[in-house]
Scaffold this motif. Sequence first.
Motif, PDB file in Angstrom:
ATOM      1  N   VAL A 156      39.021 -27.798 -39.446  1.00  8.00           N
ATOM      2  CA  VAL A 156      38.020 -26.762 -39.682  1.00  8.00           C
ATOM      3  C   VAL A 156      37.990 -25.874 -38.442  1.00  8.00           C
ATOM      4  O   VAL A 156      38.202 -26.354 -37.320  1.00  8.00           O
ATOM      5  N   VAL A 157      37.763 -24.586 -38.638  1.00  9.24           N
ATOM      6  CA  VAL A 157      37.670 -23.641 -37.529  1.00  9.24           C
ATOM      7  C   VAL A 157      36.262 -23.040 -37.513  1.00  9.24           C
ATOM      8  O   VAL A 157      35.741 -22.636 -38.554  1.00  9.24           O
ATOM      9  N   ARG A 158      35.678 -22.971 -36.317  1.00 12.55           N
ATOM     10  CA  ARG A 158      34.342 -22.382 -36.159  1.00 12.55           C
ATOM     11  C   ARG A 158      34.484 -21.008 -35.528  1.00 12.55           C
ATOM     12  O   ARG A 158      35.138 -20.838 -34.496  1.00 12.55           O
ATOM     13  N   ASP A 159      33.853 -20.031 -36.170  1.00 14.68           N
ATOM     14  CA  ASP A 159      33.829 -18.679 -35.631  1.00 14.68           C
ATOM     15  C   ASP A 159      32.623 -18.573 -34.687  1.00 14.68           C
ATOM     16  O   ASP A 159      31.469 -18.630 -35.139  1.00 14.68           O
ATOM     17  N   PRO A 160      32.864 -18.446 -33.378  1.00 10.99           N
ATOM     18  CA  PRO A 160      31.736 -18.431 -32.428  1.00 10.99           C
ATOM     19  C   PRO A 160      30.831 -17.223 -32.585  1.00 10.99           C
ATOM     20  O   PRO A 160      29.657 -17.272 -32.204  1.00 10.99           O
ATOM     21  N   ARG A 161      31.354 -16.149 -33.159  1.00 10.08           N
ATOM     22  CA  ARG A 161      30.547 -14.937 -33.307  1.00 10.08           C
ATOM     23  C   ARG A 161      29.528 -15.092 -34.427  1.00 10.08           C
ATOM     24  O   ARG A 161      28.361 -14.740 -34.270  1.00 10.08           O
ATOM     25  N   THR A 162      29.974 -15.618 -35.552  1.00  9.82           N
ATOM     26  CA  THR A 162      29.088 -15.750 -36.720  1.00  9.82           C
ATOM     27  C   THR A 162      28.562 -17.178 -36.894  1.00  9.82           C
ATOM     28  O   THR A 162      27.722 -17.413 -37.762  1.00  9.82           O
ATOM     29  N   THR A 163      29.080 -18.091 -36.082  1.00 14.60           N
ATOM     30  CA  THR A 163      28.737 -19.528 -36.180  1.00 14.60           C
ATOM     31  C   THR A 163      28.934 -20.062 -37.597  1.00 14.60           C
ATOM     32  O   THR A 163      28.114 -20.816 -38.116  1.00 14.60           O
ATOM     33  N   THR A 164      30.021 -19.613 -38.214  1.00 17.96           N
ATOM     34  CA  THR A 164      30.384 -20.103 -39.543  1.00 17.96           C
ATOM     35  C   THR A 164      31.692 -20.881 -39.454  1.00 17.96           C
ATOM     36  O   THR A 164      32.439 -20.773 -38.482  1.00 17.96           O
ATOM     37  N   TYR A 165      31.966 -21.644 -40.508  1.00 16.36           N
ATOM     38  CA  TYR A 165      33.144 -22.507 -40.526  1.00 16.36           C
ATOM     39  C   TYR A 165      34.042 -22.175 -41.713  1.00 16.36           C
ATOM     40  O   TYR A 165      33.574 -21.754 -42.772  1.00 16.36           O
ATOM     41  N   ARG A 166      35.323 -22.393 -41.505  1.00 14.87           N
ATOM     42  CA  ARG A 166      36.306 -22.276 -42.586  1.00 14.87           C
ATOM     43  C   ARG A 166      37.385 -23.330 -42.362  1.00 14.87           C
ATOM     44  O   ARG A 166      37.445 -23.950 -41.293  1.00 14.87           O
ATOM     45  N   LEU A 167      38.257 -23.513 -43.362  1.00 13.17           N
ATOM     46  CA  LEU A 167      39.345 -24.468 -43.212  1.00 13.17           C
ATOM     47  C   LEU A 167      40.289 -24.032 -42.104  1.00 13.17           C
ATOM     48  O   LEU A 167      40.537 -22.836 -41.911  1.00 13.17           O
ATOM     49  N   GLY A 168      40.832 -25.010 -41.375  1.00 16.01           N
ATOM     50  CA  GLY A 168      41.677 -24.716 -40.229  1.00 16.01           C
ATOM     51  C   GLY A 168      43.149 -24.957 -40.463  1.00 16.01           C
ATOM     52  O   GLY A 168      43.561 -25.443 -41.530  1.00 16.01           O
ATOM     53  N   PRO A 169      43.989 -24.670 -39.463  1.00 15.82           N
ATOM     54  CA  PRO A 169      45.439 -24.761 -39.604  1.00 15.82           C
ATOM     55  C   PRO A 169      45.962 -26.170 -39.826  1.00 15.82           C
ATOM     56  O   PRO A 169      47.042 -26.347 -40.396  1.00 15.82           O
ATOM     57  N   ALA A 170      45.228 -27.182 -39.387  1.00 15.66           N
ATOM     58  CA  ALA A 170      45.701 -28.551 -39.600  1.00 15.66           C
ATOM     59  C   ALA A 170      45.783 -28.887 -41.087  1.00 15.66           C
ATOM     60  O   ALA A 170      46.573 -29.741 -41.507  1.00 15.66           O
ATOM     61  N   MET A 171      44.980 -28.216 -41.889  1.00 16.29           N
ATOM     62  CA  MET A 171      45.025 -28.448 -43.328  1.00 16.29           C
ATOM     63  C   MET A 171      46.331 -27.934 -43.925  1.00 16.29           C
ATOM     64  O   MET A 171      46.814 -28.462 -44.934  1.00 16.29           O
TER      65      MET A 171
END
Length: 295
Positions: free
Chosen positions: A57-72
Amino acid sequence: MAVARRSPPTERVVRLLDYFAARPGQRFGLSALARELDLSKPTCLGILTELTAGGYVVRDPRTTTYRLGPAMIAAGRAAGEGFGASEIARTHLEELSARYEATCTASAVVDGRILMLQSAGPGKVRLGETYPFAPPVGLMYVLWDADSAFDAWLATPPAVPVRLDEAYLRRVVAECREHGYLVESLTSAGRRLYTLMAGVAAGDLPPEVRGLVGELVSSLGERVYLGADLEPRKKHAVSLLAAPTFDAAGRQELVLTLSVGEPITGAEIARRGAALAAVADAVTAEAGGVRPARA
């Protein structure tokens, strides 16, 4: 019968990843995820923190939201190894789906369970869904395989109590090998069976539920049409058509299906069955497979 032990912490991780996977490209905040998944914020944050550290999972520090990350991506590629035929099947299924405005799928038996690999069309099919590979579920996954595969499936302890007419089933095997596809009848019992069994291991069902499901589906023969049953001009209630692909050793690999879900004539069944079988043959050829003489 022993019931498989579940791990609630692991189940929560799986639920979170499933939530992301079902919404590709979207980002979610901690509060929204905790609310949607019915988790406490501290629990949800703990899971997200570990998944972020692993790159899942990747966290966007600007919006503090999460999405699936490159490990997936790497995990998906690794999981896809050995399922090359299903990737080849996807394009063909999309074309077939558009032609008939129907849902088409590709599935296979993996580690002793039926696994849904591909889907195209309007139907809601959950990829990764699994079903028990034991009578009364799974006949189409051995129809075109070696006789020993059919015998092994037949000898498997049933997922639910059910009557098995072995002589009739062998007639089904012979006819499906001759025609190259299977025609499954449209019954509410059949639909309910798969709904009940989706993602469930036979041992997880309480005895009383197993008995009820057994009463629901009294015979496999009620769900399969034989050639003699299909009159060209008469309409027949059809759930789906199924056809096999084969690997390089000539073993049955995938089952491709074309949903119908309504009464159609015997002549139309033959046309759609031939179209599905042709797609299955094309997938077999492109994947380097070989259709065995028996099929």
